[in-house]
Design a protein around this motif. Sequence first.
Motif, mmCIF file in Angstrom:
data_model
loop_
_atom_site.group_PDB
_atom_site.id
_atom_site.type_symbol
_atom_site.label_atom_id
_atom_site.label_comp_id
_atom_site.label_asym_id
_atom_site.label_seq_id
_atom_site.Cartn_x
_atom_site.Cartn_y
_atom_site.Cartn_z
ATOM 1 N N LYS A 14 0.802 -1.304 -0.104
ATOM 2 C CA LYS A 14 0.037 -0.008 -0.060
ATOM 3 C C LYS A 14 0.896 1.282 0.056
ATOM 4 C CE LYS A 14 -4.072 -0.159 1.698
ATOM 5 N NZ LYS A 14 -5.379 0.179 1.748
ATOM 6 N N GLN A 15 2.044 1.291 0.919
ATOM 7 C CA GLN A 15 2.946 2.334 0.898
ATOM 8 C C GLN A 15 3.598 2.576 -0.353
ATOM 9 O OE1 GLN A 15 3.167 4.344 3.462
ATOM 10 N NE2 GLN A 15 4.255 5.668 2.042
ATOM 11 N N GLN A 16 3.874 1.434 -1.060
ATOM 12 C CA GLN A 16 4.524 1.633 -2.428
ATOM 13 C C GLN A 16 3.620 2.089 -3.414
ATOM 14 O OE1 GLN A 16 5.323 -2.473 -4.244
ATOM 15 N NE2 GLN A 16 5.868 -1.413 -6.174
ATOM 16 N N TYR A 17 2.192 1.827 -3.492
ATOM 17 C CA TYR A 17 1.299 2.353 -4.305
ATOM 18 C C TYR A 17 0.937 3.809 -4.134
ATOM 19 C CZ TYR A 17 -3.106 2.634 -6.802
ATOM 20 O OH TYR A 17 -4.142 2.895 -7.873
ATOM 21 N N TRP A 18 0.807 4.203 -2.944
ATOM 22 C CA TRP A 18 0.830 5.662 -2.800
ATOM 23 C C TRP A 18 1.900 6.537 -3.183
ATOM 24 C CZ3 TRP A 18 -4.143 6.425 -3.061
ATOM 25 C CH2 TRP A 18 -4.862 5.863 -2.142
ATOM 26 N N THR A 19 2.794 5.918 -2.833
ATOM 27 C CA THR A 19 4.367 6.366 -3.450
ATOM 28 C C THR A 19 4.506 6.559 -4.782
ATOM 29 O OG1 THR A 19 5.554 5.476 -1.535
ATOM 30 C CG2 THR A 19 7.027 6.417 -3.186
ATOM 31 N N GLU A 20 3.742 5.981 -5.613
ATOM 32 C CA GLU A 20 3.835 5.688 -6.894
ATOM 33 C C GLU A 20 2.383 6.684 -7.642
ATOM 34 O OE1 GLU A 20 3.962 1.772 -8.611
ATOM 35 O OE2 GLU A 20 6.166 1.625 -7.787
ATOM 36 N N VAL A 21 1.402 6.681 -6.747
ATOM 37 C CA VAL A 21 0.058 7.386 -7.304
ATOM 38 C C VAL A 21 0.069 9.002 -6.864
ATOM 39 C CG1 VAL A 21 -2.244 7.527 -7.351
ATOM 40 C CG2 VAL A 21 -0.989 5.258 -7.608
ATOM 41 N N LEU A 22 0.341 8.954 -5.722
ATOM 42 C CA LEU A 22 0.051 10.566 -4.933
ATOM 43 C C LEU A 22 1.418 11.360 -4.824
ATOM 44 C CD1 LEU A 22 -2.598 9.832 -2.393
ATOM 45 C CD2 LEU A 22 -2.745 10.476 -4.894
ATOM 46 N N GLN A 23 2.545 10.535 -4.614
ATOM 47 C CA GLN A 23 3.842 11.440 -4.391
ATOM 48 C C GLN A 23 4.183 12.255 -5.362
ATOM 49 O OE1 GLN A 23 7.167 9.345 -2.427
ATOM 50 N NE2 GLN A 23 5.965 9.620 -0.536
ATOM 51 N N PRO A 24 4.139 11.598 -6.892
ATOM 52 C CA PRO A 24 4.534 12.410 -7.701
ATOM 53 C C PRO A 24 3.795 13.433 -8.059
ATOM 54 C CG PRO A 24 4.464 9.880 -8.357
ATOM 55 C CD PRO A 24 3.995 10.011 -7.219
ATOM 56 N N LEU A 25 2.519 13.513 -7.744
ATOM 57 C CA LEU A 25 1.617 14.771 -8.087
ATOM 58 C C LEU A 25 2.109 15.805 -7.153
ATOM 59 C CD1 LEU A 25 -1.248 15.460 -9.217
ATOM 60 C CD2 LEU A 25 -2.093 14.955 -6.950
ATOM 61 N N GLN A 26 2.275 15.447 -5.894
ATOM 62 C CA GLN A 26 2.733 16.484 -4.921
ATOM 63 C C GLN A 26 4.206 17.176 -5.202
ATOM 64 O OE1 GLN A 26 2.627 14.661 -0.926
ATOM 65 N NE2 GLN A 26 1.798 16.529 0.030
ATOM 66 N N GLN A 27 5.191 16.160 -5.774
ATOM 67 C CA GLN A 27 6.645 16.559 -6.054
ATOM 68 C C GLN A 27 6.320 17.650 -7.149
ATOM 69 O OE1 GLN A 27 8.268 12.750 -6.391
ATOM 70 N NE2 GLN A 27 8.512 12.338 -4.087
ATOM 71 N N ARG A 28 5.937 17.045 -8.024
ATOM 72 C CA ARG A 28 5.719 18.002 -9.346
ATOM 73 C C ARG A 28 5.105 19.251 -9.142
ATOM 74 N NH1 ARG A 28 4.166 13.901 -12.140
ATOM 75 N NH2 ARG A 28 1.920 14.610 -12.280
ATOM 76 N N PHE A 29 4.080 19.414 -8.322
ATOM 77 C CA PHE A 29 3.134 20.694 -7.961
ATOM 78 C C PHE A 29 4.336 21.489 -7.225
ATOM 79 C CE2 PHE A 29 0.170 22.907 -5.216
ATOM 80 C CZ PHE A 29 -0.439 23.435 -6.281
ATOM 81 N N LEU A 30 4.841 21.016 -6.205
ATOM 82 C CA LEU A 30 5.831 21.920 -5.448
ATOM 83 C C LEU A 30 7.000 22.543 -6.049
ATOM 84 C CD1 LEU A 30 5.627 19.693 -2.243
ATOM 85 C CD2 LEU A 30 4.546 21.945 -2.367
ATOM 86 N N ARG A 31 7.322 21.464 -6.850
ATOM 87 C CA ARG A 31 8.865 22.009 -7.849
ATOM 88 C C ARG A 31 8.334 23.123 -8.696
ATOM 89 N NH1 ARG A 31 10.122 17.031 -9.242
ATOM 90 N NH2 ARG A 31 8.906 16.843 -11.071
#
Length: 972
Positions: free
Chosen positions: A589-606
């Motif tokens: 589950k942690q891996q899934y959220w890392t692959e689905v939600l984290q990139p969204l957050q990272q790109r937005f903040l970048r």
Amino acid sequence: MEFHGNCKRVFQEEDLRQIFMLTVEVLQEFSRRENLNAQMSSVFQRYLSLANQVLSWNFLPPNLGRHYIAMFESSQNVLLKPTETWRETLLDSRVMELFFTVHRKIREDSDMAQDSLQCLAQLASLHGPIFPDEGSQVDYLAHFIEGLLNTINGIEIEDSEAVGLSSIISNLITVFPRNVLTAIPSELFSSFVNCLTHLTCSFGRSAALEEVLDKDDMVYMEAYDKLLESWLTLVQDDKHFHKGFFTQHAVQVFNSYIQCHLAAPDGTRNLTANGVASREEEEISELQEDDRDQFSDQLASVGMLGRIAADHCIPLLTSLLEERVTRLHGQLQRHQQQLLASPGSSSIDNKMLDDLYEDIHWLILVTGYLLADDTQGETPLIPPEIMEYSIKHSSEVDINTTLQILGSPGEKASSIPGYNRTDSVIRLLSAVLRVSEVESRAIRADLTHLLSPQMGKDIVWFLKRWAKTYLLVDEKLYDQISLPFSTAFGADTEGSQWIIGYLLQKVISNLSVWSSEQDLANDTVQLLVTLVERRERANLVIQCENWWNLAKQFASRSPPLNFLSSPVQRTLMKALVLGGFAHMDTETKQQYWTEVLQPLQQRFLRVINQENFQQLCQQEEVKQEITATLEALCGIAEATQIDNVAILFNFLMDFLTNCIGLMEVYKNTPETVNLIIEVFVEVAHKQICYLGESKAMNLYEACLTLLQVYSKNNLGRQRIDVTAEEEQYQDLLLIMELLTNLLSKEFIDFSDTDEVFRGHEPGQTANRSVSAADVVLYGVNLILPLMSQDLLKFPTLCNQYYKLITFICEIFPEKIPQLPEDLFKSLMYSLELGMTSMSSEVCQLCLEALTPLAEQCAKAQETDSPLFLATRHFLKLVFDMLVLQKHNTEMTTAAGEAFYTLVCLHQTEYSELVETLLSSQQDPVIYQRLADAFNKLTASSTPPTLDRKQKMAFLKSLEEFMANVGGLLCVK
């Protein structure tokens, strides 16, 4: 004598009956004459029209004392319910026979036929105390049906008769109790149902021709819809009709519908009729509503008829679909060979393909409606008729062959040994899967340009509808389950795993191939949502490697998924988030959220944390990234459920703060501002009902800050052109939606303090005092100065605005007197404007808002407050509305409740209004009627007080009051 206009007319009942009897005598005299000259025809028509108006009167309840009246309202939908005093007149069979005779005489004159058919439709709706017992109802109905059959048997129906005849039949079936309908002689009832069957098939064919001719006045379509609704009423009654009673009739209507929608030789769709062929493809408007929506009622009726004749209809649909799939496959192969033989050739004739696509389109739609219901917000269940049909034949079924046919969409069903021992429902599903497979193979063969996007839409629409109902069926919901169903797509079966993999592959293929076809892509992601919205299905979906690839591809914004339209990307995000709550171990589950939600957050903040973001923000690439993120946030909010709200709320709150900053950056980019507000709207809409106090406070504060920034950027801004007004319309609509969503917390609250968030708390918030009331009233303070009368001309905006105002008055009446003076005046002016110048729906909302305001005044007992003075003004408005003005009778209850509360509050002023009105009456009869009516109105509650029992007595008295004097003083 004639009655014109919409104003109510009040008559003594006996006067009305005498008028009707006079018209009957005149019509009898005219009907005896062989030929009518022009002048006599004109007089005849006027008396026929008068009879129609009398029979369309709204007869009021009989308990209204000596002033019993009948009231005319210009309406075609009033059913005929006179009192027993009409018994001798209307139950005389000669009256009914007269109207049938009149119609036969004048039926070719379309204007007069409208009136004669309307008279007959009203007589077909006769009910109430006029019938002394059930026997008299049976006699009346039997006579009526005999007259109807004698009138229409053996004649060719005129276009002008279709709607009238269907209304007569509809009234007979819906108004007369079923036990009366079944008590008429069985031969007569059988003739009636045969006539209904014949007319339904005939009108269906004529309706199909109207479609071909693209007529403006679709009389047969309207008539056909009415008859199909009548069928639904009949076939859904298993108490009075034994199973199978209507089967043969259903077969005829079903066959007729299919025939009208198929090309020759099986059908009549593309045959020329009266020298007119079907429309060319290019003539069909892009804006035309999809058939499955435009004809949803028809399809639902035909689907139901198909179920009760399942033994005939399911094999019929299967053979028609299988045969067309074979032909489609052959046609595409021939085209491919032709293209290989001469690569540059453009001489391919698509006529045969187009006919096949249209046939398949209608066959899939009918199949979808036959196999499953369109359930909104309810647990979809396999229709009992389908379940019983499968169970009944299960002993003849070979399960292994059935599974083989289901799992081999690339092969012809007839090529599989023992194919005739297959479950028929599963074989019908398999036929649709074969259509899907032919489409997939054509795509792989680079023949996409020859495919129909409409067929692609139909396939995924059907698969979504089917999967919702049948896939991983919950056996606990059924008394008995079909063994083929539970084996093929029940829990823990190879069949369900295979089909989920197949459907997921279909979704991925469509999103790659049809990304530019927005409607098809949208239907495709809706199928994906269906696969993951139930935990049991999602558990199987996440076991597919394709699912993880799709999630990674979308998270990295890789082509072709990044080419999908914004709404499609939003729904895709919703599906991916729902899938993340399937059963997985913690690490997965942690891996899934890392692959689905984290990139969204990272790109937005970048993007937003770049030093020169202010300079870059209008670059197309940056705006696209921001837009994609905002759409994704809406999708995440839409995926909220009670068991995932804790994770999603905390994730989204981090974004909301940054979104407020974006409001400043993009204040001159309306579409981005709109989308930012929409994120807040969705979060409030989906999550507020689950939030405990501290979390709700966080959201209120974020919304308040958003509104403050919007206000700073927009107040005083000049909007000069139409586009700017449209933009503001969108902004205000969203803000009102946001405020309404926040208010909903007051009456829809599923939170258990913050129990649902235990373990997700970053730390307890300090004591703060922002409430929903603060945010909403601040929002109203912001909206009111911007709400121009021009903006209120937008119906959606106007309705949303008044819904919001009414909500506020109902939930926070104590806050209204505390509003700043300007805001208070604006609010009161809005209520007055809504009551006097807007639609009846808006007027009703304003009346509903007045009651809690007046009750608040009564509690506070401050007779010098602005609210007290305002309610006095509203008393006069409501008084005039009820006594002097024509108004929609549906509003009488809301007006009555407001009126009673205002009368309690301002008894002296009410007495003065009554005295002023009475003193202005010069006619002593009207004066006395009014005086008696007003005395009776308040007699039950003198002096009136805010007591529920007194209020109910007053409202009952008000009904009698309106019956006695309503319309008497109506301003003409």
